[in-house]
Scaffold this motif. Structure first.
Motif, PDB file in Angstrom:
ATOM      1  N   GLU A   3       0.859  -1.180   0.000  1.00 44.67           N
ATOM      2  CA  GLU A   3       0.000   0.000   0.000  1.00 44.67           C
ATOM      3  C   GLU A   3       0.899   1.234   0.000  1.00 44.67           C
ATOM      4  O   GLU A   3       1.839   1.328   0.798  1.00 44.67           O
ATOM      5  CB  GLU A   3      -0.866  -0.021   1.259  1.00 44.67           C
ATOM      6  CG  GLU A   3      -1.762   1.171   1.427  1.00 44.67           C
ATOM      7  CD  GLU A   3      -2.502   1.137   2.762  1.00 44.67           C
ATOM      8  OE1 GLU A   3      -2.871   2.230   3.221  1.00 44.67           O
ATOM      9  OE2 GLU A   3      -2.684   0.046   3.339  1.00 44.67           O
ATOM     10  N   LEU A   4       0.632   2.141  -0.899  1.00 49.83           N
ATOM     11  CA  LEU A   4       1.370   3.398  -0.970  1.00 49.83           C
ATOM     12  C   LEU A   4       0.412   4.533  -0.643  1.00 49.83           C
ATOM     13  O   LEU A   4      -0.680   4.607  -1.206  1.00 49.83           O
ATOM     14  CB  LEU A   4       1.947   3.615  -2.372  1.00 49.83           C
ATOM     15  CG  LEU A   4       2.844   2.534  -2.946  1.00 49.83           C
ATOM     16  CD1 LEU A   4       3.270   2.910  -4.361  1.00 49.83           C
ATOM     17  CD2 LEU A   4       4.064   2.306  -2.086  1.00 49.83           C
ATOM     18  N   GLU A   5       0.831   5.412   0.240  1.00 49.34           N
ATOM     19  CA  GLU A   5       0.046   6.600   0.568  1.00 49.34           C
ATOM     20  C   GLU A   5       0.908   7.822   0.287  1.00 49.34           C
ATOM     21  O   GLU A   5       2.120   7.801   0.504  1.00 49.34           O
ATOM     22  CB  GLU A   5      -0.346   6.614   2.046  1.00 49.34           C
ATOM     23  CG  GLU A   5      -1.318   5.543   2.452  1.00 49.34           C
ATOM     24  CD  GLU A   5      -1.643   5.634   3.932  1.00 49.34           C
ATOM     25  OE1 GLU A   5      -1.589   6.732   4.512  1.00 49.34           O
ATOM     26  OE2 GLU A   5      -1.931   4.578   4.514  1.00 49.34           O
ATOM     27  N   MET A   6       0.259   8.852  -0.188  1.00 47.00           N
ATOM     28  CA  MET A   6       0.959  10.092  -0.485  1.00 47.00           C
ATOM     29  C   MET A   6       0.148  11.259   0.070  1.00 47.00           C
ATOM     30  O   MET A   6      -0.490  11.996  -0.679  1.00 47.00           O
ATOM     31  CB  MET A   6       1.187  10.214  -1.986  1.00 47.00           C
ATOM     32  CG  MET A   6       1.964   9.033  -2.546  1.00 47.00           C
ATOM     33  SD  MET A   6       2.121   9.090  -4.324  1.00 47.00           S
ATOM     34  CE  MET A   6       3.739   9.815  -4.445  1.00 47.00           C
ATOM     35  N   PRO A   7       0.171  11.438   1.402  1.00 48.17           N
ATOM     36  CA  PRO A   7      -0.621  12.518   1.986  1.00 48.17           C
ATOM     37  C   PRO A   7      -0.103  13.914   1.663  1.00 48.17           C
ATOM     38  O   PRO A   7      -0.839  14.889   1.806  1.00 48.17           O
ATOM     39  CB  PRO A   7      -0.581  12.250   3.486  1.00 48.17           C
ATOM     40  CG  PRO A   7       0.456  11.236   3.705  1.00 48.17           C
ATOM     41  CD  PRO A   7       0.782  10.597   2.409  1.00 48.17           C
ATOM     42  N   GLY A   8       1.125  14.018   1.205  1.00 49.89           N
ATOM     43  CA  GLY A   8       1.668  15.325   0.854  1.00 49.89           C
ATOM     44  C   GLY A   8       2.542  15.244  -0.381  1.00 49.89           C
ATOM     45  O   GLY A   8       3.558  14.567  -0.373  1.00 49.89           O
ATOM     46  N   VAL A   9       2.100  15.883  -1.468  1.00 48.20           N
ATOM     47  CA  VAL A   9       2.879  15.929  -2.712  1.00 48.20           C
ATOM     48  C   VAL A   9       2.722  17.311  -3.320  1.00 48.20           C
ATOM     49  O   VAL A   9       1.741  18.007  -3.065  1.00 48.20           O
ATOM     50  CB  VAL A   9       2.422  14.837  -3.712  1.00 48.20           C
ATOM     51  CG1 VAL A   9       2.828  13.454  -3.231  1.00 48.20           C
ATOM     52  CG2 VAL A   9       0.929  14.895  -3.975  1.00 48.20           C
ATOM     53  N   PRO A  10       3.665  17.735  -4.167  1.00 57.00           N
ATOM     54  CA  PRO A  10       3.593  19.084  -4.728  1.00 57.00           C
ATOM     55  C   PRO A  10       2.527  19.263  -5.808  1.00 57.00           C
ATOM     56  O   PRO A  10       2.119  20.380  -6.097  1.00 57.00           O
ATOM     57  CB  PRO A  10       4.988  19.307  -5.302  1.00 57.00           C
ATOM     58  CG  PRO A  10       5.525  17.951  -5.555  1.00 57.00           C
ATOM     59  CD  PRO A  10       4.902  17.061  -4.519  1.00 57.00           C
ATOM     60  N   ASP A  11       2.051  18.153  -6.400  1.00 60.64           N
ATOM     61  CA  ASP A  11       1.100  18.254  -7.500  1.00 60.64           C
ATOM     62  C   ASP A  11       0.167  17.046  -7.424  1.00 60.64           C
ATOM     63  O   ASP A  11       0.639  15.929  -7.194  1.00 60.64           O
ATOM     64  CB  ASP A  11       1.867  18.244  -8.828  1.00 60.64           C
ATOM     65  CG  ASP A  11       1.002  18.543 -10.026  1.00 60.64           C
ATOM     66  OD1 ASP A  11       0.030  17.789 -10.267  1.00 60.64           O
ATOM     67  OD2 ASP A  11       1.292  19.527 -10.725  1.00 60.64           O
ATOM     68  N   PRO A  12      -1.126  17.225  -7.635  1.00 63.68           N
ATOM     69  CA  PRO A  12      -2.043  16.078  -7.609  1.00 63.68           C
ATOM     70  C   PRO A  12      -1.627  14.961  -8.571  1.00 63.68           C
ATOM     71  O   PRO A  12      -1.894  13.793  -8.321  1.00 63.68           O
ATOM     72  CB  PRO A  12      -3.392  16.686  -8.012  1.00 63.68           C
ATOM     73  CG  PRO A  12      -3.277  18.128  -7.661  1.00 63.68           C
ATOM     74  CD  PRO A  12      -1.823  18.491  -7.851  1.00 63.68           C
ATOM     75  N   LEU A  13      -0.971  15.312  -9.668  1.00 68.48           N
ATOM     76  CA  LEU A  13      -0.498  14.311 -10.619  1.00 68.48           C
ATOM     77  C   LEU A  13       0.423  13.291  -9.949  1.00 68.48           C
ATOM     78  O   LEU A  13       0.429  12.112 -10.304  1.00 68.48           O
ATOM     79  CB  LEU A  13       0.228  15.000 -11.784  1.00 68.48           C
ATOM     80  CG  LEU A  13       0.789  14.097 -12.871  1.00 68.48           C
ATOM     81  CD1 LEU A  13      -0.347  13.382 -13.598  1.00 68.48           C
ATOM     82  CD2 LEU A  13       1.612  14.922 -13.841  1.00 68.48           C
ATOM     83  N   CYS A  14       1.170  13.733  -8.950  1.00 64.52           N
ATOM     84  CA  CYS A  14       2.120  12.849  -8.250  1.00 64.52           C
ATOM     85  C   CYS A  14       1.432  11.638  -7.633  1.00 64.52           C
ATOM     86  O   CYS A  14       2.039  10.573  -7.510  1.00 64.52           O
ATOM     87  CB  CYS A  14       2.869  13.614  -7.171  1.00 64.52           C
ATOM     88  SG  CYS A  14       3.891  14.956  -7.793  1.00 64.52           S
ATOM     89  N   THR A  15       0.173  11.788  -7.235  1.00 62.86           N
ATOM     90  CA  THR A  15      -0.522  10.681  -6.584  1.00 62.86           C
ATOM     91  C   THR A  15      -0.732   9.496  -7.521  1.00 62.86           C
ATOM     92  O   THR A  15      -1.009   8.392  -7.063  1.00 62.86           O
ATOM     93  CB  THR A  15      -1.877  11.129  -5.989  1.00 62.86           C
ATOM     94  OG1 THR A  15      -2.705  11.603  -7.055  1.00 62.86           O
ATOM     95  CG2 THR A  15      -1.680  12.199  -4.938  1.00 62.86           C
ATOM     96  N   GLU A  16      -0.588   9.701  -8.828  1.00 66.85           N
ATOM     97  CA  GLU A  16      -0.682   8.583  -9.771  1.00 66.85           C
ATOM     98  C   GLU A  16       0.401   7.544  -9.519  1.00 66.85           C
ATOM     99  O   GLU A  16       0.271   6.398  -9.932  1.00 66.85           O
ATOM    100  CB  GLU A  16      -0.615   9.075 -11.212  1.00 66.85           C
ATOM    101  CG  GLU A  16      -1.860   9.793 -11.665  1.00 66.85           C
ATOM    102  CD  GLU A  16      -1.819  10.146 -13.135  1.00 66.85           C
ATOM    103  OE1 GLU A  16      -1.071   9.505 -13.908  1.00 66.85           O
ATOM    104  OE2 GLU A  16      -2.550  11.073 -13.534  1.00 66.85           O
TER     105      GLU A  16
END
Length: 182
Positions: A57-70
């Motif tokens: 499971e990968l979580e990304m609660p903080g990234v600079p761009d919504p695209l990063c969550t892909e």
């Protein structure tokens, strides 16, 4: 010389914990990376000793761009794979990957290998009382040839690996080696 003129520009923290589950056949990993811009977590269950990824499971609660969550989609491609293959973490047929996620995964892999070493050492010490470090590594590199030349200590021409090569196999190891080859 570092002086009082310096100022902190950025700081990244990584925390990786590896647990052996009660079955003794699985590791559970919890990893987290955080800096001023990014916050990522990896949770996974990995088989011992094969290091095949059973759950991830990968979580990304903080990234600079919504695209990063892909980049979370990359988790699906890891299921059933050996954890070593996770270093690739790239999308088939599409440009791009996540450098920071790959970096965190490398740290996870290093910690998994270290956990595997500690567990295997305890298992082998129980099976072969009095086993030397060189004998332990003789068995371990037989089972995990990918470790050879993975660092200076494990280089074929290092003094340590020369001692490993010269070490006698522990008495009764044949059954273990045959079991591992099956």
């Amino acid at each position: 010389m570092l002086g009082s003129e310096r100022r902190l520009v950025t700081n990244r923290k990584q925390d990786v914990a590896v647990y052996l589950l009660p079955s003794g056949r699985h590791f559970q990993v919890e990893a987290e990376m955080q800096d001023e811009v990014h916050h990522m977590r990896i949770r996974m269950t990995v088989n011992h000793p094969s290091l095949k990824i059973k759950e991830v499971e990968l979580e990304m609660p903080g990234v600079p761009d919504p695209l990063c969550t892909e980049a979370r989609e990359l988790a699906e491609s890891l299921l059933g794979q050996n954890a070593v293959s996770g270093i690739q973490l790239s999308r088939e047929g599409r440009n791009g990957t996540c450098l920071l996620l790959k970096d965190l995964f490398r740290t996870v892999l290093t910690m998994l290998i270290q956990a595997q070493y500690h567990v295997s050492r305890a298992e082998l010490t129980g099976m072969f009382p009095g086993i030397t470090e060189e004998q332990l590594f003789k068995i371990w590199t037989f089972a995990r040839p990918d470790l050879k030349n993975s660092c200076l200590r494990y280089a074929d021409d290092s003094p340590f690996m020369q001692r490993v090569e010269e070490a006698q196999w522990p008495r009764g190891v044949e059954k273990l080696l045959q079991k591992g080859a099956a």
